[in-house]
Design a protein around this motif. Structure first.
Motif, PDB file in Angstrom:
ATOM      1  N   GLY A 178      -0.799  24.514   2.780  1.00 46.28           N
ATOM      2  CA  GLY A 178       0.154  24.640   3.884  1.00 46.28           C
ATOM      3  C   GLY A 178      -0.355  23.874   5.097  1.00 46.28           C
ATOM      4  O   GLY A 178       0.394  23.155   5.767  1.00 46.28           O
ATOM      5  N   MET A 179      -1.665  24.016   5.354  1.00 50.37           N
ATOM      6  CA  MET A 179      -2.267  23.301   6.490  1.00 50.37           C
ATOM      7  C   MET A 179      -2.216  21.788   6.255  1.00 50.37           C
ATOM      8  O   MET A 179      -1.865  21.017   7.157  1.00 50.37           O
ATOM      9  CB  MET A 179      -3.712  23.765   6.681  1.00 50.37           C
ATOM     10  CG  MET A 179      -4.386  23.124   7.867  1.00 50.37           C
ATOM     11  SD  MET A 179      -6.137  23.544   7.975  1.00 50.37           S
ATOM     12  CE  MET A 179      -6.810  22.547   6.653  1.00 50.37           C
ATOM     13  N   HIS A 244      14.535  21.456  16.408  1.00 50.43           N
ATOM     14  CA  HIS A 244      14.114  20.217  17.097  1.00 50.43           C
ATOM     15  C   HIS A 244      13.056  19.476  16.279  1.00 50.43           C
ATOM     16  O   HIS A 244      13.010  18.264  16.271  1.00 50.43           O
ATOM     17  CB  HIS A 244      13.547  20.538  18.496  1.00 50.43           C
ATOM     18  CG  HIS A 244      14.559  21.098  19.428  1.00 50.43           C
ATOM     19  ND1 HIS A 244      14.240  21.953  20.455  1.00 50.43           N
ATOM     20  CD2 HIS A 244      15.907  20.945  19.476  1.00 50.43           C
ATOM     21  CE1 HIS A 244      15.339  22.298  21.095  1.00 50.43           C
ATOM     22  NE2 HIS A 244      16.367  21.704  20.520  1.00 50.43           N
ATOM     23  N   LEU A 245      12.202  20.259  15.605  1.00 50.71           N
ATOM     24  CA  LEU A 245      11.151  19.631  14.786  1.00 50.71           C
ATOM     25  C   LEU A 245      11.798  18.809  13.666  1.00 50.71           C
ATOM     26  O   LEU A 245      11.411  17.663  13.400  1.00 50.71           O
ATOM     27  CB  LEU A 245      10.233  20.690  14.173  1.00 50.71           C
ATOM     28  CG  LEU A 245       8.993  21.126  14.967  1.00 50.71           C
ATOM     29  CD1 LEU A 245       9.368  21.749  16.304  1.00 50.71           C
ATOM     30  CD2 LEU A 245       8.170  22.122  14.161  1.00 50.71           C
ATOM     31  N   LEU A 246      12.788  19.429  13.023  1.00 49.80           N
ATOM     32  CA  LEU A 246      13.429  18.741  11.886  1.00 49.80           C
ATOM     33  C   LEU A 246      14.254  17.553  12.359  1.00 49.80           C
ATOM     34  O   LEU A 246      14.235  16.473  11.759  1.00 49.80           O
ATOM     35  CB  LEU A 246      14.312  19.727  11.113  1.00 49.80           C
ATOM     36  CG  LEU A 246      13.565  20.937  10.515  1.00 49.80           C
ATOM     37  CD1 LEU A 246      14.525  21.851   9.764  1.00 49.80           C
ATOM     38  CD2 LEU A 246      12.440  20.490   9.589  1.00 49.80           C
ATOM     39  N   ALA A 260      10.682  21.476   6.013  1.00 51.10           N
ATOM     40  CA  ALA A 260      12.038  22.017   5.941  1.00 51.10           C
ATOM     41  C   ALA A 260      12.158  23.414   5.320  1.00 51.10           C
ATOM     42  O   ALA A 260      13.001  24.198   5.763  1.00 51.10           O
ATOM     43  CB  ALA A 260      12.928  21.027   5.192  1.00 51.10           C
ATOM     44  N   PRO A 261      11.354  23.796   4.317  1.00 46.22           N
ATOM     45  CA  PRO A 261      11.575  25.105   3.680  1.00 46.22           C
ATOM     46  C   PRO A 261      11.483  26.294   4.627  1.00 46.22           C
ATOM     47  O   PRO A 261      12.042  27.351   4.340  1.00 46.22           O
ATOM     48  CB  PRO A 261      10.456  25.177   2.623  1.00 46.22           C
ATOM     49  CG  PRO A 261      10.093  23.764   2.343  1.00 46.22           C
ATOM     50  CD  PRO A 261      10.282  23.038   3.639  1.00 46.22           C
ATOM     51  N   MET A 266      13.684  31.278   8.470  1.00 46.22           N
ATOM     52  CA  MET A 266      13.771  31.714   9.871  1.00 46.22           C
ATOM     53  C   MET A 266      15.208  32.100  10.205  1.00 46.22           C
ATOM     54  O   MET A 266      15.465  33.144  10.816  1.00 46.22           O
ATOM     55  CB  MET A 266      13.284  30.593  10.807  1.00 46.22           C
ATOM     56  CG  MET A 266      11.800  30.318  10.700  1.00 46.22           C
ATOM     57  SD  MET A 266      11.340  28.773  11.507  1.00 46.22           S
ATOM     58  CE  MET A 266      10.721  29.355  13.042  1.00 46.22           C
ATOM     59  N   THR A 267      16.153  31.274   9.765  1.00 45.59           N
ATOM     60  CA  THR A 267      17.560  31.536  10.065  1.00 45.59           C
ATOM     61  C   THR A 267      18.009  32.856   9.422  1.00 45.59           C
ATOM     62  O   THR A 267      18.694  33.667  10.042  1.00 45.59           O
ATOM     63  CB  THR A 267      18.419  30.355   9.545  1.00 45.59           C
ATOM     64  OG1 THR A 267      17.940  29.161  10.174  1.00 45.59           O
ATOM     65  CG2 THR A 267      19.894  30.547   9.860  1.00 45.59           C
ATOM     66  N   ARG A 268      17.571  33.074   8.193  1.00 48.11           N
ATOM     67  CA  ARG A 268      17.969  34.301   7.479  1.00 48.11           C
ATOM     68  C   ARG A 268      17.395  35.540   8.163  1.00 48.11           C
ATOM     69  O   ARG A 268      18.073  36.541   8.325  1.00 48.11           O
ATOM     70  CB  ARG A 268      17.483  34.212   6.018  1.00 48.11           C
ATOM     71  CG  ARG A 268      17.790  35.420   5.159  1.00 48.11           C
ATOM     72  CD  ARG A 268      18.089  35.014   3.719  1.00 48.11           C
ATOM     73  NE  ARG A 268      17.029  34.220   3.121  1.00 48.11           N
ATOM     74  CZ  ARG A 268      16.146  34.681   2.226  1.00 48.11           C
ATOM     75  NH1 ARG A 268      16.197  35.939   1.842  1.00 48.11           N
ATOM     76  NH2 ARG A 268      15.246  33.889   1.703  1.00 48.11           N
TER      77      ARG A 268
END
Ligand SMILES: NC(=O)c1ccc[n+]([C@@H]2O[C@H](COP(=O)([O-])OP(=O)(O)OC[C@H]3O[C@@H](n4cnc5c(N)ncnc54)[C@H](OP(=O)(O)O)[C@@H]3O)[C@@H](O)[C@H]2O)c1
Length: 290
Positions: A178-179, A244-246, A260-261, A266-268
């Motif tokens: 992940g890092m 904004h990142l995306l 993106a995943p 986060m939205t959910r």
């Protein structure tokens, strides 16, 4: 010379480093490798080179296995199961918890003491303070062979459940990847403006070091099951900012696929009414079985 002889099966990059560490610590070390030529250098340093797996297993009460994968361990150990009876096998080959439990059951049926392990190091780190090896399985087997295990790296014993070493190993590697995903995405953004990666790296390293402390706070929230206390950066705010990142990635000509995943999670979570909570509550969405 240490009293207990040790056998190492597998002399790839990692097995060679492990065998070297044992030799340097004074253990009488017998080595075997499918491709025999890889044993020559170690033989020059004092290792006994066994021509067959059976001969290698015969030489020591402790057999350290470091092969490519689960199948190669099976293929190598199955023909010498009889010779392994009454000995201890410490399998440091990377694998999954299910595979560790399967091998432990196989070993128990044949009177073999089985410890599973996970190496948290790359070969040059072996026998340095930065390396550690995770172990799980019978505590008495771990304690009996502790001196040899400690010669390879700091030993971290996790418990009798033999699947724990690989579970921790995979959890730690998952955090590492992940890092790495974040590091690569950050560099891709910086490179989109022709800035040298090396000029950006010190700031990135310092930022990641600062953020790594979050692991402890996240753990406290997860254990308490409480993501709402003392929130300083609420999820709704972070979800809005994350877009904004995306969007910046797209505008800079950088693929957002490593990042993106996180967005739909986060939205959910916000849609489920947890916008006032901490980001760490996303862990509740990752469970796929009760
Ligand atoms: N290198 C690392 O950074 C690192 C870090 C942590 C954990 N590990 C783990 O340590 C283990 C070994 O890694 P490594 O870096 O030493 O890999 P490697 O250099 O590719 O060596 C693989 C070893 O497995 C042997 N092997 C492969 N298939 C076999 C088979 N069917 N039967 C018998 N022997 C077989 C190879 O023998 P030949 O020489 O005959 O091909 C060689 O000794 C892996 O499980 C890896 O995930 C590695």
């Amino acid at each position: 010379m240490s009293d207990t002889p040790v056998t190492v099966l597998g002399l790839g990059a990692m097995g060679t480093a492990l065998a070297c560490a044992l030799l340097k610590a004074g253990f009488r070390t017998t080595v075997w490798n499918r491709t025999a030529a890889k044993a020559e250098a170690l033989a020059g340093e004092g290792a006994r080179h066994a021509a067959t797996v059976a001969e290698a297993v015969e030489a020591s009460p402790l057999v350290v296995v470091c092969l490519l994968d689960h199948d190669s361990v099976h293929d190598t150990l199955a023909p010498v199961a009889g010779a392994l009876s009454g000995k201890a096998v410490t399998n440091l080959t990377s694998g999954k918890p299910r595979q560790a439990r399967e091998l432990a059951a196989w070993a128990a049926d044949r009177g073999v003491d089985y410890l599973d392990g996970g190496i948290m190091a790359v070969p040059p780190m072996i026998a340095t303070p930065a390396a550690f090896i995770l172990y799980s399985g019978p505590r008495d087997v771990f304690e009996t062979h502790r001196a040899a295990l400690d010669a390879m790296a700091r030993s971290e014993y996790l418990g009798e459940d033999v699947g724990l070493a690989s579970l921790y190993d995979i959890a730690l590697l998952s955090a590492m990847y992940g890092m790495f995903a974040g590091i690569l995405h950050a560099h891709a953004l910086i490179r989109s403006e022709d800035i040298k990666a090396a000029d950006f790296a010190p700031m990135l390293g310092s930022w990641l070091n600062g953020m790594s402390g979050a692991a402890t706070g996240v753990a406290a929230r997860i254990d308490q099951g409480d993501y709402a206390q003392g929130v300083v950066s609420n999820l709704a705010m972070q979800e809005a900012g994350f877009h904004h990142l995306l969007e910046t990635a797209e505008e800079q000509g950088v693929s957002p696929e490593l990042l993106a995943p996180l967005a739909p999670l986060m939205t959910r979570r916000v849609a489920d009414g947890h916008g006032h909570e901490d980001l760490s509550g996303l862990v509740e969405l990752l469970r796929t079985r009760a």
